[in-house]
Scaffold this motif. Structure first.
Motif, PDB file in Angstrom:
ATOM      1  N   UNK A  21     -13.652 -11.405  22.107  1.00 45.89           N
ATOM      2  CA  UNK A  21     -14.060 -10.287  22.948  1.00 45.89           C
ATOM      3  C   UNK A  21     -15.482  -9.828  22.741  1.00 45.89           C
ATOM      4  N   UNK A  22     -16.256 -10.565  21.947  1.00 47.35           N
ATOM      5  CA  UNK A  22     -17.643 -10.161  21.685  1.00 47.35           C
ATOM      6  C   UNK A  22     -18.500 -10.298  22.932  1.00 47.35           C
ATOM      7  N   UNK A  23     -19.493  -9.429  23.068  1.00 47.67           N
ATOM      8  CA  UNK A  23     -20.430  -9.479  24.184  1.00 47.67           C
ATOM      9  C   UNK A  23     -21.837  -9.765  23.695  1.00 47.67           C
ATOM     10  N   UNK A  51     -20.677   2.681  28.774  1.00 42.89           N
ATOM     11  CA  UNK A  51     -21.458   1.908  29.722  1.00 42.89           C
ATOM     12  C   UNK A  51     -21.946   0.588  29.126  1.00 42.89           C
ATOM     13  N   UNK A  52     -22.060   0.488  27.801  1.00 47.51           N
ATOM     14  CA  UNK A  52     -22.571  -0.741  27.192  1.00 47.51           C
ATOM     15  C   UNK A  52     -21.557  -1.410  26.261  1.00 47.51           C
ATOM     16  N   UNK A  74     -27.068  -3.334  30.600  1.00 48.19           N
ATOM     17  CA  UNK A  74     -25.689  -3.575  30.213  1.00 48.19           C
ATOM     18  C   UNK A  74     -25.292  -4.956  30.731  1.00 48.19           C
ATOM     19  N   UNK A  75     -24.219  -5.504  30.191  1.00 50.45           N
ATOM     20  CA  UNK A  75     -23.786  -6.830  30.632  1.00 50.45           C
ATOM     21  C   UNK A  75     -22.261  -6.894  30.613  1.00 50.45           C
ATOM     22  N   UNK A  76     -21.718  -7.535  31.644  1.00 50.55           N
ATOM     23  CA  UNK A  76     -20.274  -7.702  31.723  1.00 50.55           C
ATOM     24  C   UNK A  76     -19.587  -6.759  32.672  1.00 50.55           C
ATOM     25  N   UNK A  77     -20.373  -5.952  33.395  1.00 46.50           N
ATOM     26  CA  UNK A  77     -19.799  -4.972  34.325  1.00 46.50           C
ATOM     27  C   UNK A  77     -19.974  -5.349  35.791  1.00 46.50           C
TER      28      UNK A  77
END
Length: 235
Positions: A21-23, A51-52, A74-77
């Motif tokens: 689950x790491x981003x 948000x992040x 941010x990333x993944x949204x």
């Protein structure tokens, strides 16, 4: 950017495969000669910053009055990815802007509302925030811009979208469906934008455009400024 007799460089760290689950995260590297670099810090999602929490990356650093201002995405949204801001006095420990995320684009017919790949610079009395966004179909990547006054604290309320359309979008054959990752160089009364054309490994190549107002841009060539290599070349 300089810091106490050395240079520091923020960079993106991809998800670690061993961490479920790491981003994406942001690393900080340090150098005393601009050749040898050593990682000295890392920014991970802040507790309570929903948000992040899925990831943060693509940092842009701006030094002003002895402070380092970091702009990142941010990333993944998906369509909700946006630009954020943090500030530091030592280049290693950053405090988040309470108004984060500070910017995402609005408007019908040209943007899905996503903002990534922040680039911030000062030009002719204003700060310019360049960002990449997708069209409403989430298919074509293009560049937009917002501005803030000279005395800005870079918080959300100080940014005004400067154009209700893309200021640079893919038009040349080699750019395919993507223009992203703007990097700005100010020389005299002009801005030069180096950008990535086409999505990753399509191949992606580097183009350059020029502007005298930060909003209207003209390409210097219809060919890449820095092309990809031939088969079996290093690039």
């Amino acid at each position: 950017m300089p810091r106490k007799n050395c240079w520091i460089f923020p960079f993106s760290i991809p998800p670690r495969p061993e961490e479920k689950g790491a981003g994406w995260n942001i690393g900080i590297a340090e150098s005393h000669d601009l050749v040898e670099w050593q990682k000295v810090g890392e920014l991970t999602p802040a507790p309570g910053a929903d948000y992040e929490k899925k990831g943060l990356c693509a940092p842009c650093a701006l030094v002003r009055d002895g402070e380092v201002h970091l702009f990142y995405q941010t990333y993944g949204n998906g369509k909700k990815d946006a630009i954020c801001h943090a500030v530091s006095t030592d280049g290693l420990t950053f405090r988040r802007d309470p108004s984060n995320p500070i910017f995402s684009p609005t408007g019908e017919g040209w943007t899905c509302g996503r903002a990534i790949d922040a680039e911030v610079c000062y030009f002719k009395g204003r700060y310019y925030l360049y960002f990449a966004t997708r069209d409403e179909d989430f298919r074509v990547q293009q560049i937009g811009v917002a501005t803030a006054p000279k005395g800005t604290d870079f918080s959300r309320s100080t940014w005004t979208q400067a154009a209700d359309s893309a200021i640079l979008k893919p038009e040349l054959p080699w750019e395919k469906q993507c223009i992203e990752a703007p990097s700005i160089l100010v020389r005299g009364r002009k801005m030069y934008m180096f950008y990535a054309g086409a999505y990753n490994n399509v191949p992606q190549q580097i183009g350059v455009a020029v502007s005298d107002d930060g909003i209207r841009w003209q390409r210097l060539s219809d060919q890449p400024f820095l092309p990809n290599g031939n088969p079996d070349d290093w690039n």
